[in-house]
Scaffold this active site. Structure first.
Site, PDB file in Angstrom:
ATOM      1  N   LYS A 195      56.326 -28.196 -38.949  1.00 27.74           N
ATOM      2  CA  LYS A 195      57.378 -29.225 -38.908  1.00 27.74           C
ATOM      3  C   LYS A 195      57.215 -30.107 -37.663  1.00 27.74           C
ATOM      4  O   LYS A 195      56.515 -29.729 -36.709  1.00 27.74           O
ATOM      5  CB  LYS A 195      58.755 -28.559 -38.924  1.00 27.74           C
ATOM      6  CG  LYS A 195      59.064 -27.739 -37.703  1.00 27.74           C
ATOM      7  CD  LYS A 195      60.326 -26.893 -37.912  1.00 27.74           C
ATOM      8  CE  LYS A 195      60.635 -26.092 -36.680  1.00 27.74           C
ATOM      9  NZ  LYS A 195      61.624 -25.030 -36.957  1.00 27.74           N
ATOM     10  N   TYR A 200      61.159 -44.754  -7.548  1.00 23.99           N
ATOM     11  CA  TYR A 200      62.571 -44.998  -7.832  1.00 23.99           C
ATOM     12  C   TYR A 200      63.440 -43.906  -7.222  1.00 23.99           C
ATOM     13  O   TYR A 200      63.125 -42.716  -7.316  1.00 23.99           O
ATOM     14  CB  TYR A 200      62.818 -45.007  -9.343  1.00 23.99           C
ATOM     15  CG  TYR A 200      62.279 -46.220 -10.057  1.00 23.99           C
ATOM     16  CD1 TYR A 200      62.796 -47.491  -9.835  1.00 23.99           C
ATOM     17  CD2 TYR A 200      61.251 -46.075 -10.994  1.00 23.99           C
ATOM     18  CE1 TYR A 200      62.309 -48.598 -10.518  1.00 23.99           C
ATOM     19  CE2 TYR A 200      60.761 -47.168 -11.693  1.00 23.99           C
ATOM     20  CZ  TYR A 200      61.286 -48.438 -11.449  1.00 23.99           C
ATOM     21  OH  TYR A 200      60.810 -49.509 -12.127  1.00 23.99           O
TER      22      TYR A 200
HETATM   23  C1  LIG Z   1      61.018 -23.753 -36.558  1.00 28.15           C
HETATM   24  C2  LIG Z   1      61.294 -22.520 -37.312  1.00 28.15           C
HETATM   25  C3  LIG Z   1      60.462 -21.399 -37.175  1.00 28.15           C
HETATM   26  C4  LIG Z   1      59.380 -21.308 -36.134  1.00 28.15           C
HETATM   27  O1  LIG Z   1      59.951 -20.960 -34.896  1.00 28.15           O
HETATM   28  P1  LIG Z   1      59.037 -20.698 -33.608  1.00 28.15           P
HETATM   29  O2  LIG Z   1      59.983 -20.190 -32.601  1.00 28.15           O
HETATM   30  O3  LIG Z   1      58.460 -22.012 -33.231  1.00 28.15           O
HETATM   31  O4  LIG Z   1      58.007 -19.723 -34.028  1.00 28.15           O
HETATM   32  C5  LIG Z   1      60.725 -20.303 -37.977  1.00 28.15           C
HETATM   33  N1  LIG Z   1      61.741 -20.321 -38.870  1.00 28.15           N
HETATM   34  C6  LIG Z   1      62.547 -21.371 -39.025  1.00 28.15           C
HETATM   35  C7  LIG Z   1      63.659 -21.315 -40.003  1.00 28.15           C
HETATM   36  C8  LIG Z   1      62.365 -22.491 -38.244  1.00 28.15           C
HETATM   37  O5  LIG Z   1      63.195 -23.542 -38.390  1.00 28.15           O
END
Ligand SMILES: *Cc1c(COP(=O)(O)O)cnc(C)c1O
Length: 352
Positions: free
Chosen positions: A34, A250
């Site tokens: 994702k 800054y």
């Molecule tokens: C993003 C996600 C994962 C992966 O989590 P990590 O901590 O990056 O391994 C697993 N399950 C769900 C439902 C997620 O949304």
């Protein structure tokens, strides 16, 4: 000449990390892609894992379609499930596995007339964002099993505190809630995220869901060896001396206590290096660790070269990668590696 800032993506490290996730978890593992593979590029990552991965996971249907269009045939789990009827159509057409976490999504599946669907019932075992309460799970399973177009049903839940090894009670309570809710219902189970995979063997079920660990950032303390996949790099493009009492950048947040040689790096918050980075955050110049000083601006930032006499304009800078873990930069910014990885932008990507 062009601006010397880039991000390297090491696909052999991705493959090694996926293999490690499979070994540690056993059974099967979704490679979570994702958010453009946590900023690494979903398509190159999927292609690099195509021969290895049992399946992939994305957040929503639109993230899955380019993978299918590029010829990825492995199962793809859609973690947020369908938002509307069109999502269900697309899922059926492209054989995407849909998470079902609320009653509205049951109706969307029930009203769908097309090809067979594989539904993953999400159990709210204690995260309390989405998912069915444990006592609803059996009825949801029955309702979906009664839909002829739903040909396979599996079960999942998501852990809220698996990265906190000193706080086991929440994770263990979630596990118990999930196991009791699902009971002996037929179908696969999936519980572990990366932290669950590396640190909580009791959460391992039929499928793990590896996100962060794939990219080589440690989800929590563990013995699992991971290789960083992303190296955020640039070069020094100018240098200058600060006299004692002079400040830089800054807000003048760094004032030189002694003569200080400052290197200007072509990297800024517009590239995804966080503006909130404090003085003293690790950075590597020509393979040697030094530190940031002064405020990160949009297109450039400043680092301390005082103790690195052989460095200067043209020296290579690693903002994070092999010498500086992304988690270290994240911790300095009171955030997590996930956020920094997702936010890299503007810099050209070199996939290797
Ligand atoms: C993003 C996600 C994962 C992966 O989590 P990590 O901590 O990056 O391994 C697993 N399950 C769900 C439902 C997620 O949304």
């Amino acid at each position: 000449m062009s601006r010397p800032a880039w991000v390297e993506i090491d696909l052999s490290a991705l493959q090694a990390n996926y293999a490690a996730a499979q070994v540690v978890h056993g059974g099967r593992v979704f490679a979570v892609l994702k958010a453009n593979a946590y900023g690494h590029g979903a398509l190159p990552c999927a292609q690099a894992l195509a021969a290895q991965a049992d399946g992939f996971a994305v957040a929503f249907v639109e993230e899955a379609l380019p993978l299918r269009a590029a010829g990825i045939t492995a199962p793809i789990l859609v973690l947020e499930g369908a938002f509307d009827a069109d999502d269900v159509q697309q899922a059926a057409r492209h054989q995407l596995w849909l998470v079902v976490h609320q009653a509205r999504q049951i109706e969307l599946l029930a009203q769908h007339g097309g090809a067979p669907l594989h539904a993953w019932i999400k159990v709210d075992s204690g995260m309390h964002r989405v998912g069915f309460a444990p006592h609803e799970v059996a009825a949801v399973q029955e309702r979906l099993a009664a839909c002829p177009q739903v040909t396979q049903i599996s079960f999942m839940t998501h852990l809220a505190r698996a990265d906190e090894l000193e706080q086991p009670l929440h994770t263990l309570a979630q596990l118990q809630q999930f196991d009791e809710a699902v009971g002996a219902l037929p179908g696969w189970r999936s519980v572990s995220n990366s932290a669950g995979i590396v640190a909580w063997p009791q959460t391992h079920r039929d499928w793990g869901r590896a996100g962060l660990m794939l990219y080589g950032a440690a989800p929590c303390a563990s013995d699992t060896v991971l290789r960083p996949v992303m190296r955020l790099k640039s070069r020094i493009f100018a240098e200058r001396w600060l006299e004692p009492g002079q400040s830089v950048g800054y807000g003048a947040i760094f004032t030189a206590p002694r003569r200080t040689r400052v290197g200007l790096v072509a990297m800024g918050y517009a590239d995804g290096y966080p503006r909130t980075t404090p003085n003293g955050t690790p950075v590597a110049v020509d393979g040697q660790r030094t530190q940031t000083l002064g405020r990160v601006s949009m297109d450039m930032m400043t680092v301390d070269l005082t103790n690195l006499p052989n460095t200067g304009p043209g020296s290579e800078v690693e903002l994070w990668g092999d010498l500086v873990p992304v988690g270290t930069v994240a911790a300095a910014n009171n955030t997590i590696a996930y956020e920094l990885l997702c936010h890299v932008q503007r810099v050209p990507r070199k996939v290797m």
